[in-house]
Design an enzyme around this catalytic site. Structure first.
Site, PDB file in Angstrom:
ATOM      1  N   HIS A 351      18.725 -28.940  41.676  1.00  0.00           N
ATOM      2  CA  HIS A 351      17.985 -29.011  42.934  1.00  0.00           C
ATOM      3  C   HIS A 351      17.659 -30.429  43.384  1.00  0.00           C
ATOM      4  O   HIS A 351      16.989 -30.596  44.400  1.00  0.00           O
ATOM      5  CB  HIS A 351      16.668 -28.232  42.817  1.00  0.00           C
ATOM      6  N   LYS A 542       5.979 -28.829  54.658  1.00  0.00           N
ATOM      7  CA  LYS A 542       6.672 -28.868  53.361  1.00  0.00           C
ATOM      8  C   LYS A 542       5.735 -29.553  52.366  1.00  0.00           C
ATOM      9  O   LYS A 542       4.674 -30.052  52.740  1.00  0.00           O
ATOM     10  CB  LYS A 542       8.006 -29.609  53.462  1.00  0.00           C
ATOM     11  N   LYS A 548       9.820 -37.034  51.297  1.00  0.00           N
ATOM     12  CA  LYS A 548       9.880 -36.156  52.470  1.00  0.00           C
ATOM     13  C   LYS A 548       9.335 -36.846  53.729  1.00  0.00           C
ATOM     14  O   LYS A 548       9.494 -36.347  54.837  1.00  0.00           O
ATOM     15  CB  LYS A 548       9.133 -34.844  52.191  1.00  0.00           C
TER      16      LYS A 548
END
Length: 667
Positions: A351, A542, A548
């Protein structure tokens, strides 16, 4: 209006299962009663599915994940069973809306973000496709922490999602497995190949099932969650002596394994608990899989023909060593035969592309917690490096990079390396991510086994993320499209034919306005910030993380604010910027970013000069149910993670599926 076909059964459940008079039922009582209406049908389908799979001796997929971000079950169950409209009508007989009743179900927040929600979506998909499948995880007593905002700062509270029980879980009283930790290893026999692990402690893993219904089928999938229970609940002698703390010590020492999702790992105790958690659920799951296989087939040499175990990231990677331990130590299978089986059974999803995010464990800690498994990993590594050396003789640097043990500084076990060596397939979660895997962090492994690396792009279930989250849009699509788009999302291509239809576009915009008004109501209720539903809803939701780049977004908000003040007569489109997400409890910088967002919001939202052209809101306690409100109300989807770091993302898909425009990096 004719009375609902469920009115009498609902009243019956209120009286007999919930224990309240129907005319005195509160919304929470109605939620329990509606769940009790759905539960028997789910139970029947579960029994039917399991019997069919046993009879057919099916090959099953076993999906191992530390996280399953299930959210609420009621709406999904009613949709799958075709009971939503009847349930809504029956609840209306009690002067309540089904949506309000469903609010009283706690989120099963057994996950943190995309990885855990992906696992939940996979279970829905496998059930809908009729694939024989089990998910395995931990029945955390407290899910991902409940987030509160106090003076702009994140404050974490326990999330006791099981405080009032759950109508959706089925305790499996007769299913439990011992899970052992610590101790030492003894070697006997003429060649020292008879190995006995003498553990220092033991906990019992007890099974609780949640039934995951398929849509358009009677097939269901099973999510089996493990709860840790102490071998002895209390020290009765200590209790009777008045030493109540010591009396509960044994119970707490063992049962804390399944208390909390992702304990703070900034301390040695937290890191050890995390490793114990991973092994706890893996050991119970592998024992359960082997036991089921033995009961159905009576032999283990065909294990790989009937069992496919998938590792969702590296958290369950110790399963490779655990299966080897069971095959070699408990079932006396020769090492080579066991290893050949093992490599056919496992597959692994990676991931992340960030090396610092790849999980490793100190050798000393693993020696302390899992001494036998460390032995097995050492042997796997030794034989693997002998194999690798034949590809590049004399290249010590190549072997150092490949080794399952990182020797630079403190010796650590590389769990991603173990996952690759022990699996027959390794996948990334988007085309770009999978391409970069074999070119960057796993290039050496790809040079050995190019055929082992494949791509499987992430996805989301349209049942929850469109049909349930956005009923207005779902109804519009039902009238515009042929076939069942809930089961075949390619049907959405039919929308192109309506692109020039002004009436359809207006209906689409009307649905969006309604969703934005609903979201604005929620935001005002929980933050006090009032947003204009006619403004552009600019959304970034998120986990709060530096890569991010919520920080980049909030700097853009500041820039926009300054530009509005510099040119107050400019033709500014009114914009409402919505943030949501949790920062890991020990992640200081992420918490500072949350604080900055609130400080910026306080300035902008209280500056009369802006004149409503810019507003900022941070929605607290982001989770599945909050996402189901935010996704349908978004106009603009911010996907601005640093290029090459966001492996796939699934929030982007949910926002796009609900009609938001994506702005983002080239990933």
């Amino acid at each position: 209006m004719s009375p609902s076909t469920l009115t009498n059964p609902l009243n019956e459940r209120l009286l007999r299962s919930v224990g309240v008079a129907p005319d005195e039922a509160e919304p929470a009582d109605l939620m329990q009663a509606v769940a009790q209406l759905a539960r028997p049908e789910l139970s029947e389908r579960w029994v039917e599915t399991q019997a069919a799979e046993r009879t057919a001796k099916s090959r099953r997929i076993y999906y191992l994940s530390m996280e399953f971000l299930i959210g609420r079950t009621l709406g999904n169950a009613l949709d799958a069973l075709g009971l939503r409209s009847d349930a809504a009508e029956a609840v209306m007989e009690h002067a309540h809306r089904l949506e309000d009743v469903a609010e009283h179900e706690a989120d099963a927040a057994l996950g943190n973000g995309g990885l855990g929600r992906l696992a939940a979506c996979f279970l829905d998909s496998m059930a809908t496709l009729g694939l024989p499948s089990f998910g395995y995880g931990i029945r955390y007593e407290y899910g991902m922490f409940a987030q509160d905002i106090v003076q702009g700062r994140q404050v974490e509270h326990p999330d006791p999602w099981l405080a009032d029980g759950s109508p959706w879980e089925f305790p499996r009283v007769g299913i439990g497995y011992p899970v052992r930790f610590g101790g030492w290893v003894e070697q006997h026999g003429p060649n020292g190949d008879e190995v006995v692990w003498r553990p220092g402690g033991e906990v019992l893993a007890k099974a609780y099932d949640m039934v995951i219904p398929g849509h358009g089928t009677r097939k269901v999938s099973t999510l089996r969650l493990w709860r840790a229970t102490a071998p002895a609940h209390i020290d009765l002698h200590a209790f009777n002596s008045g030493d109540y703390a010591r009396a509960a010590e044994v119970k707490n020492e063992f049962e804390n394994v399944s208390w909390v999702l992702y304990p703070n790992d900034s301390t040695p105790a937290g890191r050890e608990l995390r490793l114990r958690q991973e092994y706890f659920f893996v050991s119970a799951s592998i024992q359960d899989i082997v036991t089921r296989h033995g009961a159905e087939h009576g032999r283990l040499d065909n294990l790989a023909d009937k069992v496919a175990i998938h590792l969702n990231d590296t958290h369950p990677a110790i399963a490779i060593a655990e299966l080897m331990r069971l095959l070699v130590d408990a079932h006396r299978m020769p090492w080579r035969s066991a290893w050949a089986l093992c490599r056919k059974v496992f597959s692994y999803t990676n991931h992340t592309l960030m090396p610092e995010a790849l999980e490793t464990w100190p050798v000393a800690l693993m020696q302390h917690v899992l001494p036998r498994h460390l032995q097995i990993i050492f042997r796997i590594n030794h034989e693997f490096l002998l194999e690798a050396a034949q590809h590049r003789p004399g290249d010590a640097e190549f072997l150092r990079r490949l080794s399952l043990i990182d020797e630079s500084g403190e010796r650590r076990v590389r769990m991603a390396h173990l996952s690759i060596v022990g699996s027959h397939k390794v996948n990334g979660v988007s085309a770009l991510h999978s391409e970069l895997l074999v070119k960057t962090i796993f290039a050496d492994f790809a040079s050995l086994w190019p055929e082992r690396f494949v791509n499987v792009t992430n996805g989301i279930t349209p049942r929850r993320w469109l049909a349930q989250a956005n009923p207005g849009l779902a109804t519009l699509l039902d009238g515009a499209l042929s076939g069942n788009w809930r089961l075949d999302l390619d049907r959405l291509r039919g929308l192109k034919a309506h692109a020039s239809d002004a009436a359809f576009r207006e209906a689409f915009a009307g649905v969006k306005r309604g969703n934005k008004a609903r979201l604005a109501t929620h935001i005002e209720l929980h933050t006090g910030v009032r947003l204009d539903p006619s403004s552009l809803f600019d959304v970034q939701v998120k986990r709060i993380h530096e890569y991010k780049r919520q920080l980049l977004n909030v700097l853009h908000v500041v820039t926009r604010y300054q530009a509005i003040l510099a040119d107050p007569q400019g033709s500014w489109v009114p914009r409402s910027v919505v943030f949501a997400g949790k920062a890991a409890s020990s992640y200081h910088m992420a918490k500072q970013i949350i604080r900055l967002i609130h400080d910026v919001a306080a300035v902008i939202n209280n500056d009369v000069r802006v004149g409503g052209r810019l507003r900022v809101a941070f929605v607290p306690n982001y989770g599945v149910s909050v996402a189901e409100l935010i996704m349908p109300g978004a106009d603009l989807s911010e996907q601005i993670s640093t290029a090459g770091t966001e492996a796939s993302g699934t929030g982007n898909m949910k926002l796009a599926l609900n009609g938001a425009l994506t702005i983002g990096t080239d990933d």
